[in-house]
Design a protein around this motif. Structure first.
Motif, PDB file in Angstrom:
ATOM      1  N   TRP A   1      34.380 -81.932  57.350  1.00  0.00           N
ATOM      2  CA  TRP A   1      35.833 -82.070  57.357  1.00  0.00           C
ATOM      3  C   TRP A   1      36.324 -83.235  58.209  1.00  0.00           C
ATOM      4  O   TRP A   1      37.516 -83.498  58.295  1.00  0.00           O
ATOM      5  CB  TRP A   1      36.491 -80.778  57.831  1.00  0.00           C
ATOM      6  N   ILE A   2      35.375 -83.940  58.824  1.00  0.00           N
ATOM      7  CA  ILE A   2      35.746 -85.020  59.751  1.00  0.00           C
ATOM      8  C   ILE A   2      34.714 -86.134  59.636  1.00  0.00           C
ATOM      9  O   ILE A   2      33.562 -85.885  59.286  1.00  0.00           O
ATOM     10  CB  ILE A   2      35.838 -84.476  61.198  1.00  0.00           C
ATOM     11  N   ARG A   3      35.150 -87.347  59.893  1.00  0.00           N
ATOM     12  CA  ARG A   3      34.267 -88.500  59.912  1.00  0.00           C
ATOM     13  C   ARG A   3      34.457 -89.226  61.232  1.00  0.00           C
ATOM     14  O   ARG A   3      35.431 -89.014  61.937  1.00  0.00           O
ATOM     15  CB  ARG A   3      34.572 -89.465  58.764  1.00  0.00           C
ATOM     16  N   GLY A   4      33.508 -90.077  61.537  1.00  0.00           N
ATOM     17  CA  GLY A   4      33.626 -90.944  62.697  1.00  0.00           C
ATOM     18  C   GLY A   4      33.954 -92.351  62.235  1.00  0.00           C
ATOM     19  O   GLY A   4      33.514 -92.774  61.168  1.00  0.00           O
ATOM     20  N   ILE A   5      34.730 -93.043  63.017  1.00  0.00           N
ATOM     21  CA  ILE A   5      35.037 -94.442  62.743  1.00  0.00           C
ATOM     22  C   ILE A   5      34.786 -95.219  64.034  1.00  0.00           C
ATOM     23  O   ILE A   5      35.323 -94.866  65.087  1.00  0.00           O
ATOM     24  CB  ILE A   5      36.480 -94.626  62.225  1.00  0.00           C
ATOM     25  N   THR A   6      33.918 -96.212  63.958  1.00  0.00           N
ATOM     26  CA  THR A   6      33.612 -97.032  65.120  1.00  0.00           C
ATOM     27  C   THR A   6      34.555 -98.228  65.127  1.00  0.00           C
ATOM     28  O   THR A   6      34.687 -98.926  64.124  1.00  0.00           O
ATOM     29  CB  THR A   6      32.142 -97.483  65.099  1.00  0.00           C
ATOM     30  N   ILE A   7      35.196 -98.413  66.272  1.00  0.00           N
ATOM     31  CA  ILE A   7      36.199 -99.459  66.424  1.00  0.00           C
ATOM     32  C   ILE A   7      35.859-100.252  67.689  1.00  0.00           C
ATOM     33  O   ILE A   7      35.614 -99.668  68.749  1.00  0.00           O
ATOM     34  CB  ILE A   7      37.610 -98.843  66.554  1.00  0.00           C
TER      35      ILE A   7
END
Length: 146
Positions: free
Chosen positions: A10-16
Motif C-alpha cells: 500500500w506504500i512505496r518509497g521515493i528517494t529524493i
C-alpha cells in the motif's frame, strides 16, 4: 487511514536528493521527475545518501525552506500522499516556484515529517519498502495506520 494492505503493498518509497527532500517537508510542491509515475498513494520520503551541491543551498528559495533544518542523508524523513503526476503544462497551469519546465510534476499532499529519521537504503525510481521499515516509520506516526 493510509490503506488496508500490509507491508509495502500500500506504500512505496521515493528517494529524493537533498536539499529537495527536506524542502518537501517545508512545503515544496511539486517534486520534479524526468518521467511519468503511475503510482498513486502513500510514499515514504527517503533522503538519498549524496551530499547536496553547495550552490543549491545558497538558492534563496531553498535557503528559506531549509533554514533551521538538518539535511539528513540515507534515511526516511517523512511520509506523503502522491495524488497526481502530470507533465509540465507551463507556468499558467502550475504557478509553484518549485515547478521545473519540461519534466513531470509529482503532486504530494498530507506530508508528515518523522520526528526521528529512519536509516534506510532507497532505490530509483520508486521502491517497495520492507515490512520492518514500514513498521519503524509508523511507530513515529501512530495516527497513520493502514
Amino acid at each position: 487511514m493510509m490503506g488496508d494492505l500490509i507491508g509495502g503493498d500500500w506504500i512505496r518509497g521515493i528517494t529524493i536528493r537533498q536539499p529537495w527532500a527536506t524542502c518537501i517537508l517545508a512545503g515544496k510542491n511539486p517534486e520534479n521527475r524526468p518521467a511519468n509515475w503511475p503510482w498513486r498513494g502513500w510514499v515514504l520520503l527517503h533522503a538519498g545518501k549524496a551530499k547536496p551541491d553547495s550552490t543549491l543551498l545558497r538558492d534563496p528559495l531553498v535557503a528559506t525552506a531549509i533554514r533551521g533544518r538538518e539535511l539528513h542523508l540515507g534515511a526516511v524523513i517523512g511520509v506523503a500522499r502522491l495524488t497526481d503526476c502530470h507533465p509540465d503544462q507551463g507556468s499558467e497551469h502550475c504557478t509553484s516556484p518549485w515547478a521545473h519546465r519540461d519534466v513531470h510534476h509529482l503532486v504530494l499532499n498530507d506530508v508528515h515529517e518523522l520526528p526521528l529519521p529512519v536509516p534506510a537504503t532507497g532505490a530509483l525510481p520508486a521502491w517497495k519498502p520492507t515490512q520492518d521499515l514500514v513498521d519503524r516509520v509508523l511507530q513515529q506516526l501512530p495516527h497513520l495506520r493502514p
